[in-house]
Design a protein around this motif. Structure first.
Motif, PDB file in Angstrom:
ATOM      1  N   VAL A 133      -4.334  12.945  -6.216  1.00 14.09           N
ATOM      2  CA  VAL A 133      -3.065  12.660  -5.330  1.00 14.09           C
ATOM      3  C   VAL A 133      -3.176  12.687  -3.767  1.00 14.09           C
ATOM      4  O   VAL A 133      -4.097  13.292  -3.356  1.00 14.09           O
ATOM      5  CB  VAL A 133      -2.339  14.063  -5.676  1.00 14.09           C
ATOM      6  CG1 VAL A 133      -0.772  14.258  -4.949  1.00 14.09           C
ATOM      7  CG2 VAL A 133      -1.897  13.969  -7.270  1.00 14.09           C
ATOM      8  N   GLY A 134      -2.458  11.671  -3.290  1.00 12.64           N
ATOM      9  CA  GLY A 134      -2.716  11.509  -1.855  1.00 12.64           C
ATOM     10  C   GLY A 134      -3.482  10.429  -1.504  1.00 12.64           C
ATOM     11  O   GLY A 134      -3.454   9.944  -0.268  1.00 12.64           O
ATOM     12  N   ASP A 135      -4.226   9.767  -2.407  1.00 14.25           N
ATOM     13  CA  ASP A 135      -5.203   8.572  -2.144  1.00 14.25           C
ATOM     14  C   ASP A 135      -3.979   7.130  -1.853  1.00 14.25           C
ATOM     15  O   ASP A 135      -3.003   7.345  -2.454  1.00 14.25           O
ATOM     16  CB  ASP A 135      -5.925   8.358  -3.195  1.00 14.25           C
ATOM     17  CG  ASP A 135      -7.076   9.112  -3.370  1.00 14.25           C
ATOM     18  OD1 ASP A 135      -7.250   9.822  -2.370  1.00 14.25           O
ATOM     19  OD2 ASP A 135      -7.765   8.984  -4.418  1.00 14.25           O
ATOM     20  N   VAL A 136      -4.238   6.563  -0.956  1.00 13.39           N
ATOM     21  CA  VAL A 136      -3.776   5.195  -0.833  1.00 13.39           C
ATOM     22  C   VAL A 136      -4.223   4.058  -1.355  1.00 13.39           C
ATOM     23  O   VAL A 136      -5.358   3.773  -1.348  1.00 13.39           O
ATOM     24  CB  VAL A 136      -3.727   4.923   0.967  1.00 13.39           C
ATOM     25  CG1 VAL A 136      -2.656   3.834   1.051  1.00 13.39           C
ATOM     26  CG2 VAL A 136      -3.062   6.239   1.758  1.00 13.39           C
ATOM     27  N   VAL A 137      -3.411   3.763  -2.167  1.00  8.25           N
ATOM     28  CA  VAL A 137      -3.830   2.506  -2.948  1.00  8.25           C
ATOM     29  C   VAL A 137      -3.158   1.156  -2.829  1.00  8.25           C
ATOM     30  O   VAL A 137      -1.867   1.305  -2.178  1.00  8.25           O
ATOM     31  CB  VAL A 137      -3.728   2.607  -4.522  1.00  8.25           C
ATOM     32  CG1 VAL A 137      -4.493   3.814  -5.051  1.00  8.25           C
ATOM     33  CG2 VAL A 137      -2.259   2.844  -5.141  1.00  8.25           C
ATOM     34  N   GLU A 185       0.855  -1.252   0.046  1.00  6.79           N
ATOM     35  CA  GLU A 185      -0.147   0.011   0.038  1.00  6.79           C
ATOM     36  C   GLU A 185       0.865   1.233   0.046  1.00  6.79           C
ATOM     37  O   GLU A 185       1.957   1.238   0.795  1.00  6.79           O
ATOM     38  CB  GLU A 185      -0.995   0.095   1.235  1.00  6.79           C
ATOM     39  CG  GLU A 185      -1.983  -1.036   1.273  1.00  6.79           C
ATOM     40  CD  GLU A 185      -2.968  -1.183   2.301  1.00  6.79           C
ATOM     41  OE1 GLU A 185      -2.766  -0.009   3.218  1.00  6.79           O
ATOM     42  OE2 GLU A 185      -4.010  -1.768   2.446  1.00  6.79           O
ATOM     43  N   ALA A 186       0.526   2.216  -0.715  1.00  8.77           N
ATOM     44  CA  ALA A 186       1.372   3.368  -0.690  1.00  8.77           C
ATOM     45  C   ALA A 186       0.448   4.587  -1.380  1.00  8.77           C
ATOM     46  O   ALA A 186      -0.615   4.350  -1.835  1.00  8.77           O
ATOM     47  CB  ALA A 186       2.399   3.312  -1.722  1.00  8.77           C
ATOM     48  N   SER A 187       0.878   5.921  -1.129  1.00  8.09           N
ATOM     49  CA  SER A 187       0.015   6.939  -1.533  1.00  8.09           C
ATOM     50  C   SER A 187       0.550   7.204  -3.038  1.00  8.09           C
ATOM     51  O   SER A 187       1.464   7.264  -3.488  1.00  8.09           O
ATOM     52  CB  SER A 187       0.301   8.233  -0.507  1.00  8.09           C
ATOM     53  OG  SER A 187       1.354   8.225  -0.448  1.00  8.09           O
ATOM     54  N   VAL A 188      -0.404   7.842  -3.585  1.00  3.68           N
ATOM     55  CA  VAL A 188      -0.419   8.475  -4.970  1.00  3.68           C
ATOM     56  C   VAL A 188       0.382  10.003  -4.882  1.00  3.68           C
ATOM     57  O   VAL A 188      -0.320  10.732  -4.159  1.00  3.68           O
ATOM     58  CB  VAL A 188      -1.927   8.658  -5.734  1.00  3.68           C
ATOM     59  CG1 VAL A 188      -1.503   9.274  -7.085  1.00  3.68           C
ATOM     60  CG2 VAL A 188      -2.477   7.204  -5.881  1.00  3.68           C
ATOM     61  N   LYS A 189       1.534   9.898  -5.711  1.00  4.39           N
ATOM     62  CA  LYS A 189       2.271  11.096  -5.528  1.00  4.39           C
ATOM     63  C   LYS A 189       2.236  11.891  -6.838  1.00  4.39           C
ATOM     64  O   LYS A 189       2.068  13.187  -6.726  1.00  4.39           O
ATOM     65  CB  LYS A 189       3.932  10.735  -5.532  1.00  4.39           C
ATOM     66  CG  LYS A 189       4.242  10.010  -4.265  1.00  4.39           C
ATOM     67  CD  LYS A 189       5.804   9.915  -4.296  1.00  4.39           C
ATOM     68  CE  LYS A 189       6.753  11.079  -4.166  1.00  4.39           C
ATOM     69  NZ  LYS A 189       8.129  10.806  -4.033  1.00  4.39           N
TER      70      LYS A 189
END
Length: 593
Positions: free
Chosen positions: A427-431, A384-388
């Motif tokens: 941007v900022g969403d965790v996917v 899981e990581a955030s959209v940059k």
């Protein structure tokens, strides 16, 4: 015998009589008052007043001279009884008056002296007192002479004001007594001295010799050195083993330097000099001092578009290419990482002794984060990581510091048609995504979201085998057919050839987007992700149940075999009402099985 006694009173009378007689004799003497105008005569100071001095020059009357002409440093330079030389400006025999000048007398005397120097060629010392148009004013023994700008030095003087109030030797070039003009030269003396020294130097100068010279002129490409009668060139590349941008970084005008003669052309009188050649070349044993892989510190000296130069020691610099500065950052310019003067740690990547070049690396000081990422996130890892960042071709998500992963737009969904990723994410969403590839060589990290679930197309052949009748919605109409959604994300194609046994001019004339239709599966492939449908394959097979025109219906009450015929018939009736001729004729009779 005369016994008359002589008294003091009688003696005084006698002296006065004798003085009067002598004065009368002088007056009547032909030499008395024989003074010409425009000449210098000697006179006696007989009186000093507050504003003038009386000088007796053996004329009918004394001459008055302004007190200022006898002043020096605020003090009167003569006293009563002194003999002085004065200049006869004019005289009036009739009135017995005379005009004298001490200054003009001094000027005439100096001019006489200068004329002698002009004839003999001897030098005279003078002081440059001020600049004027075309040159300088030089004071020589109380008179002002003119020094042309072209006669100041052998070369143009960079700072002409710097010569004011300095004493120099001069050669008298010309004198005009009528105008009291004097022209002097300093360059003539310098040329004579240069020629003399040059002759001496030419007999002793040789290559490899150490000489002493004075910095005479500084240019961008080097320094001209006065060796004493002969100028030599110290090129900028021969000044130091290290890189310098301008000679002024090392020398200034007037500096005295010890140099080495690199080459000497006696005929052309050209001398090439070196400064760095007097010390050992630091590149002599460079490979031993800086082996490949060696870590050390240096100072950033210069930045260029392609990298940064780092000084390892005096005269030794290496280049850190912009690609060797960071494992992860994509730099546009080295200034994003370093600035001149920074102390940096570097690794020796390579040494080219012949070309005197050292390749350095900054990123190699730390482990390659791509090695760590490859070990930490093998293919198939779910993270899981955030959209940059979001682009039209996909999402960039942050994996580690400086390392981003790409989720291509084609890997977002198995079934959805996504025009732009920002339709679903910001941007900022965790996917949550699955690691697809980690390419250390090309520094690429790819992930997928759709890979978290199975591909629904894999089960389509099982759910919709060939021959299956299904109901779908028209999502798109093209010239070559209809796209029909049979379930979310699964579309089939009714090719124009599979629409009807009758000729259809344009699918758009017979169908509308959003219409629900029934069709038969005639082709299915999970690998090709294709589902072929047909309408004509299931055109109505009428059964007479009560009379002509009645049709068999499905359990739900809908017509199963005559949908296409009814739709075509209805369309033709609409065209007929509006004056449009239908190309397709409808057969009213139903074929029996």
């Amino acid at each position: 015998m005369n016994n008359t006694q002589t008294t003091p009173e009688s003696m005084n009378d006698f002296d006065m009589e004798m003085d009067f007689e002598s004065q009368l004799e002088n007056y009547l003497n032909s030499d008395f008052g024989d003074i010409e105008e425009g000449v210098i005569v000697s006179g006696e100071v007989v009186k000093i007043d507050d504003s003038y001095i009386l000088v007796d020059v053996n004329f009918k009357s004394e001459g008055q001279i302004p007190l200022d002409e006898f002043m020096e440093n605020g003090q009167v330079t003569v006293k009563v009884g002194d003999t002085v030389d004065v200049y006869v400006v004019r005289k009036n025999e009739r009135e017995g008056s005379i005009v004298l000048s001490r200054e003009k007398a001094k000027r005439m005397q100096v001019l006489d002296e200068l004329e002698k120097l002009l004839d003999s060629g001897d030098v005279v010392v003078g002081r440059i007192v001020r600049r004027i148009k075309g040159g300088y004013v030089v004071e020589i023994k109380g008179i002002e002479a003119f020094l042309p700008g072209s006669h100041v030095d052998l070369r143009p003087v960079p700072d002409m004001d710097a010569l004011v109030n300095q004493d120099f030797e001069f050669r008298v070039l010309k004198i005009n007594r009528r105008r009291s003009n004097v022209i002097v030269s300093r360059r003539v003396l310098l040329e004579e001295d240069r020629d003399r020294k040059r002759g001496e130097l030419l007999t002793t100068l040789e290559e490899g010799q150490s000489v002493v010279g004075v910095v005479k002129n500084i240019t961008e490409y080097g320094v001209f050195i006065d060796l004493g009668g002969l100028d030599g060139l110290l090129h900028i590349t021969d000044m130091s083993w290290k890189r310098i941008k301008h000679p002024k970084e090392m020398v200034q005008l007037g500096d005295e330097l010890t140099l080495k003669v690199l080459s000497f052309d006696k005929d052309e009188k050209k001398v090439s000099l070196g400064l760095k050649q007097l010390v050992m070349d630091p590149w002599a044993n460079i490979s031993e001092k800086y082996p490949e892989g060696h870590k050390l510190s240096g100072k950033v000296t210069n930045l260029v578009d392609y990298g940064a130069f780092v000084e390892l020691e005096a005269g030794v610099e290496g280049l850190v290419h912009i690609s060797e500065m960071s494992w992860t950052r994509k730099l546009r310019h080295p200034s994003q990482m370093v600035r001149p003067g920074d102390e940096v740690d570097v690794i020796i990547l390579g040494v080219d002794v012949d070309r005197k070049r050292i390749s350095l690396g900054m990123k190699q000081v730390a482990p390659n984060p791509w090695d760590l990422v490859a070990e930490k996130y093998p293919e198939g890892t779910i993270l899981e990581a955030s959209v940059k960042n979001i682009t039209e071709f996909g999402l960039f998500i942050g994996i580690e510091d400086g390392i981003d992963g790409l989720i291509h737009v084609s890997d977002l969904s198995w079934t959805k048609k996504i025009r732009h990723p920002n339709e679903l994410y910001k941007v900022g969403d965790v996917v949550r995504a699955k690691v697809l590839t980690v390419d250390k060589e090309n520094e690429k990290f790819t992930l997928g979201i759709k890979q978290l679930a199975d591909d629904p197309w894999l089960d389509v052949p099982n759910r919709y085998p060939v021959g299956t009748m299904l109901t779908g919605t028209i999502t798109n109409i093209t010239d070559f057919g209809l796209f029909v959604e049979v379930e979310e994300g699964i579309e089939g194609l009714v090719h124009v050839s599979e629409m009807s046994k009758k000729k259809i001019k344009s699918p758009k004339e017979a169908f509308n987007e959003g219409d629900a239709i029934e069709a038969k599966v005639i082709h299915v492939s999970a690998d090709e992700r294709r589902l072929g449908l047909s309408l004509k394959a299931q055109e109505p097979e009428r059964k007479r149940t009560g009379g002509a025109g009645e049709f068999r219906t499905t359990q739900s009450g809908s017509m199963t075999g005559s949908n296409l015929g009814d739709m075509i018939r209805q369309k033709m009736e609409e065209n007929a009402e509006t004056g449009v001729e239908a190309d397709t004729e409808t057969d009213a009779e139903t074929e029996e099985e």
